[in-house]
Scaffold this motif. Structure first.
Motif, PDB file in Angstrom:
ATOM      1  N   ALA A 134       0.846  -1.199   0.000  1.00 57.44           N
ATOM      2  CA  ALA A 134       0.000   0.000   0.000  1.00 57.44           C
ATOM      3  C   ALA A 134       0.877   1.244   0.000  1.00 57.44           C
ATOM      4  N   HIS A 135       0.241   2.391  -0.222  1.00 53.29           N
ATOM      5  CA  HIS A 135       0.918   3.670  -0.060  1.00 53.29           C
ATOM      6  C   HIS A 135       0.375   4.322   1.201  1.00 53.29           C
ATOM      7  N   GLU A 136       1.259   4.991   1.944  1.00 48.95           N
ATOM      8  CA  GLU A 136       0.843   5.522   3.234  1.00 48.95           C
ATOM      9  C   GLU A 136      -0.275   6.552   3.130  1.00 48.95           C
ATOM     10  N   SER A 137      -0.462   7.169   1.954  1.00 52.46           N
ATOM     11  CA  SER A 137      -1.565   8.127   1.785  1.00 52.46           C
ATOM     12  C   SER A 137      -2.925   7.439   1.830  1.00 52.46           C
ATOM     13  N   GLN A 138      -2.936   6.115   1.704  1.00 46.79           N
ATOM     14  CA  GLN A 138      -4.185   5.367   1.793  1.00 46.79           C
ATOM     15  C   GLN A 138      -4.601   5.111   3.237  1.00 46.79           C
ATOM     16  N   ILE A 139      -3.686   5.378   4.173  1.00 46.02           N
ATOM     17  CA  ILE A 139      -3.984   5.216   5.605  1.00 46.02           C
ATOM     18  C   ILE A 139      -3.363   6.390   6.362  1.00 46.02           C
ATOM     19  N   THR A 140      -3.932   7.557   6.216  1.00 44.76           N
ATOM     20  CA  THR A 140      -3.301   8.769   6.761  1.00 44.76           C
ATOM     21  C   THR A 140      -3.590   9.005   8.237  1.00 44.76           C
ATOM     22  N   GLU A 141      -4.744   8.556   8.747  1.00 41.10           N
ATOM     23  CA  GLU A 141      -5.166   8.865  10.109  1.00 41.10           C
ATOM     24  C   GLU A 141      -5.171   7.622  10.988  1.00 41.10           C
TER      25      GLU A 141
ATOM     26  N   ARG B 225       7.988  -8.871   8.561  1.00 38.57           N
ATOM     27  CA  ARG B 225       8.854  -7.770   8.156  1.00 38.57           C
ATOM     28  C   ARG B 225       8.060  -6.776   7.335  1.00 38.57           C
ATOM     29  N   VAL B 226       8.094  -5.531   7.750  1.00 38.20           N
ATOM     30  CA  VAL B 226       7.397  -4.450   7.053  1.00 38.20           C
ATOM     31  C   VAL B 226       8.347  -3.253   6.978  1.00 38.20           C
ATOM     32  N   GLU B 227       8.483  -2.681   5.796  1.00 37.46           N
ATOM     33  CA  GLU B 227       9.301  -1.472   5.637  1.00 37.46           C
ATOM     34  C   GLU B 227       8.541  -0.463   4.789  1.00 37.46           C
ATOM     35  N   ASN B 228       8.780   0.804   5.103  1.00 38.89           N
ATOM     36  CA  ASN B 228       8.136   1.917   4.408  1.00 38.89           C
ATOM     37  C   ASN B 228       9.229   2.755   3.762  1.00 38.89           C
ATOM     38  N   TYR B 229       9.306   2.707   2.433  1.00 38.53           N
ATOM     39  CA  TYR B 229      10.292   3.531   1.732  1.00 38.53           C
ATOM     40  C   TYR B 229       9.588   4.734   1.131  1.00 38.53           C
ATOM     41  N   ARG B 230       9.733   5.881   1.777  1.00 38.43           N
ATOM     42  CA  ARG B 230       9.213   7.157   1.297  1.00 38.43           C
ATOM     43  C   ARG B 230       7.717   7.085   0.942  1.00 38.43           C
ATOM     44  N   GLY B 231       6.986   6.348   1.783  1.00 34.74           N
ATOM     45  CA  GLY B 231       5.543   6.265   1.609  1.00 34.74           C
ATOM     46  C   GLY B 231       5.064   4.986   0.966  1.00 34.74           C
ATOM     47  N   PHE B 232       5.954   4.221   0.371  1.00 28.54           N
ATOM     48  CA  PHE B 232       5.594   2.967  -0.289  1.00 28.54           C
ATOM     49  C   PHE B 232       5.850   1.815   0.687  1.00 28.54           C
ATOM     50  N   ILE B 233       4.793   1.119   1.063  1.00 26.38           N
ATOM     51  CA  ILE B 233       4.847   0.125   2.133  1.00 26.38           C
ATOM     52  C   ILE B 233       4.967  -1.277   1.529  1.00 26.38           C
ATOM     53  N   PHE B 234       5.972  -2.007   2.003  1.00 30.43           N
ATOM     54  CA  PHE B 234       6.227  -3.368   1.541  1.00 30.43           C
ATOM     55  C   PHE B 234       6.237  -4.326   2.724  1.00 30.43           C
ATOM     56  N   GLY B 235       5.890  -5.583   2.454  1.00 24.19           N
ATOM     57  CA  GLY B 235       5.955  -6.614   3.484  1.00 24.19           C
ATOM     58  C   GLY B 235       6.711  -7.821   2.974  1.00 24.19           C
TER      59      GLY B 235
ATOM     60  N   LEU C  72      -0.741 -10.369   0.420  1.00 25.87           N
ATOM     61  CA  LEU C  72       0.689 -10.606   0.306  1.00 25.87           C
ATOM     62  C   LEU C  72       0.811 -12.008  -0.284  1.00 25.87           C
ATOM     63  N   GLY C  73       0.987 -12.083  -1.594  1.00 22.80           N
ATOM     64  CA  GLY C  73       0.833 -13.368  -2.266  1.00 22.80           C
ATOM     65  C   GLY C  73      -0.628 -13.771  -2.204  1.00 22.80           C
ATOM     66  N   ARG C  74      -0.879 -14.942  -1.628  1.00 19.35           N
ATOM     67  CA  ARG C  74      -2.269 -15.377  -1.447  1.00 19.35           C
ATOM     68  C   ARG C  74      -2.767 -15.164  -0.027  1.00 19.35           C
ATOM     69  N   GLN C  75      -1.944 -14.519   0.804  1.00 13.85           N
ATOM     70  CA  GLN C  75      -2.325 -14.271   2.185  1.00 13.85           C
ATOM     71  C   GLN C  75      -3.074 -12.944   2.298  1.00 13.85           C
ATOM     72  N   PRO C  76      -4.330 -12.940   2.758  1.00 13.21           N
ATOM     73  CA  PRO C  76      -5.024 -11.662   2.977  1.00 13.21           C
ATOM     74  C   PRO C  76      -4.442 -10.939   4.181  1.00 13.21           C
ATOM     75  N   VAL C  77      -4.217  -9.624   4.036  1.00 15.05           N
ATOM     76  CA  VAL C  77      -3.627  -8.844   5.121  1.00 15.05           C
ATOM     77  C   VAL C  77      -4.382  -7.531   5.299  1.00 15.05           C
ATOM     78  N   ILE C  78      -4.226  -6.952   6.492  1.00 17.08           N
ATOM     79  CA  ILE C  78      -4.774  -5.637   6.812  1.00 17.08           C
ATOM     80  C   ILE C  78      -3.608  -4.691   7.061  1.00 17.08           C
ATOM     81  N   VAL C  79      -3.538  -3.605   6.305  1.00 14.88           N
ATOM     82  CA  VAL C  79      -2.552  -2.554   6.541  1.00 14.88           C
ATOM     83  C   VAL C  79      -3.282  -1.427   7.269  1.00 14.88           C
ATOM     84  N   CYS C  80      -2.817  -1.049   8.460  1.00 14.32           N
ATOM     85  CA  CYS C  80      -3.556  -0.021   9.207  1.00 14.32           C
ATOM     86  C   CYS C  80      -2.621   0.844  10.033  1.00 14.32           C
TER      87      CYS C  80
END
Length: 369
Positions: free
Chosen positions: A60-67, A157-167, A76-84
């Motif tokens: 996801a991009h962090e602008s999709q979860i601002t508050e 493992r989760v990292e945020n590179y300049r707003g772009f969120i990867f797992g 994530l592949g076939r695994q459903p996940v919640i980014v919050c």
């Protein structure tokens, strides 16, 4: 998990490759790829394990979860996940799976909440993933409910590179920046070219699916052979496409030659495109002329960027802008110039793929851009 191969002559011919996964590389030659790479369920299972189970996957991009309380559901592949964002504003990524009976906890695509309640038996989790409520609590012992394993499991493992969120599901020592390699330029370039230094995904998604293998879409992101033909209905006389980016009054030129030439016989303008590969499956496309960045010469934009960078800095930025498509293997294609957008690839089965496309808004662009 064991996947049974269909006993056909073609399957028998390739069985030795699948029986020994380390030999799968022989299915890909310098001048050809065996069709089973796109159709064999056993190979698909290995891809889910060895690629999506180990690589950094865009979420996801962090602008999709601002508050605080904002959430976004994805895979994530076939695994459903919640980014919050939890109540303190920290970004968390949970497996979208109730720890009671494994049901999907959140069925909404996006929203804001202070809790997630499983629709099956009503178990409640707060935005830190902690188990916060259990109906008929008296039926369970305090010792049982104190087990931290009842909290929502987090992606390791989760990292945020300049707003772009990867797992990432594995404990690989390869960090996100090393994994992306030269594709960092795709993200850095968009932000450098933003007058206010930020981008966002403020609007809806274009979603579609096709009965085909996920790698087809990845490869298409690097395929500059097809636009004059697959997109022929969008190409006008003179080889210009319909306008797809603000600042481009004629649209991108995708076919070279005289106006009388038909698209099918014209020389492709994309002959000048350059394809590049990198480690970990990454790839990117560059266009060495100015055809993909006419919007950067728009007067109001140019004035803002000269004020920000100076005339020499602006011109240097313009000349360095070359990357077009950046393929963040295995699941995201970033269109970093022209009609900028994010395209994600979700593999469902060996012959079933879901694609989602989000336009990117660049902060500081004039309204007409």
């Amino acid at each position: 998990m064991t996947t049974k191969l269909v006993d056909t002559p073609v399957a028998a011919k390739r069985r030795r490759h699948v029986a020994n996964p380390d030999d799968i590389g022989s299915l890909v030659q310098l001048d050809r790829v065996h069709g089973s790479v796109y159709t064999d369920p056993a190979i698909f299972e290995l891809e889910m394990e060895r690629i999506f189970g180990r690589a950094w996957v865009f979420l996801a991009h962090e602008s999709q979860i601002t508050e605080p309380g904002d959430f976004f559901t994805t895979h994530l592949g076939r695994q459903p996940v919640i980014v919050c964002r939890d109540k303190e504003g920290a970004i968390r990524v949970f497996f979208n799976r109730c720890t009671h009976r494994g049901a999907i906890v959140c069925r909404e695509a996006q929203g804001n909440t202070n809790r997630f309640q499983c629709p099956y038996h009503g178990w409640i989790f707060d935005t830190t993933g902690r188990l916060a409520g259990v109906p008929y609590r008296g039926a369970y012992s305090d010792e049982f409910l104190a087990d931290e394993g009842l909290n929502l499991a987090e992606v390791p493992r989760v990292e945020n590179y300049r707003g772009f969120i990867f797992g990432c599901l594995s404990d690989t020592r390869v960090g996100l920046v090393k994994h992306m390699g030269p594709l960092i330029e795709g993200i850095d370039g968009i932000l450098e070219r933003a007058p206010e230094g930020t981008v966002s995904i403020p609007v809806g998604v274009h979603q579609y699916e096709f009965r085909g293998n996920w790698k087809m879409q990845i490869e298409n992101g690097m395929d500059e052979y097809h636009p004059p033909f697959s997109h022929a209905s969008s190409v006008k006389k003179g080889g210009h496409q319909m306008q797809r980016a603000y600042g481009s009054t004629d649209g991108y030129k995708v076919v070279r030659g005289s106006e009388d030439q038909e698209v099918g016989y014209a020389e492709s303008y994309y002959d000048i495109a350059e394809c590049h590969g990198a480690d970990y499956g990454q790839a990117f496309l560059t266009i060495p002329d100015d055809s993909r960045k006419v919007d950067l010469r728009e007067e109001s934009y140019k004035t803002k960027m000269i004020a920000k960078l100076g005339e020499d800095g602006y011109e240097d930025m313009f000349q360095r802008t070359r990357m077009s498509n950046a393929v963040f293997y295995p699941n995201m294609i970033l269109r970093s110039t022209g009609n900028v957008h994010i395209r994600t690839i979700q593999p469902v089965a060996v012959d079933h793929t879901i694609i989602r496309v989000w336009p990117i808004q660049i902060a500081g662009y004039a309204d007409h851009m």
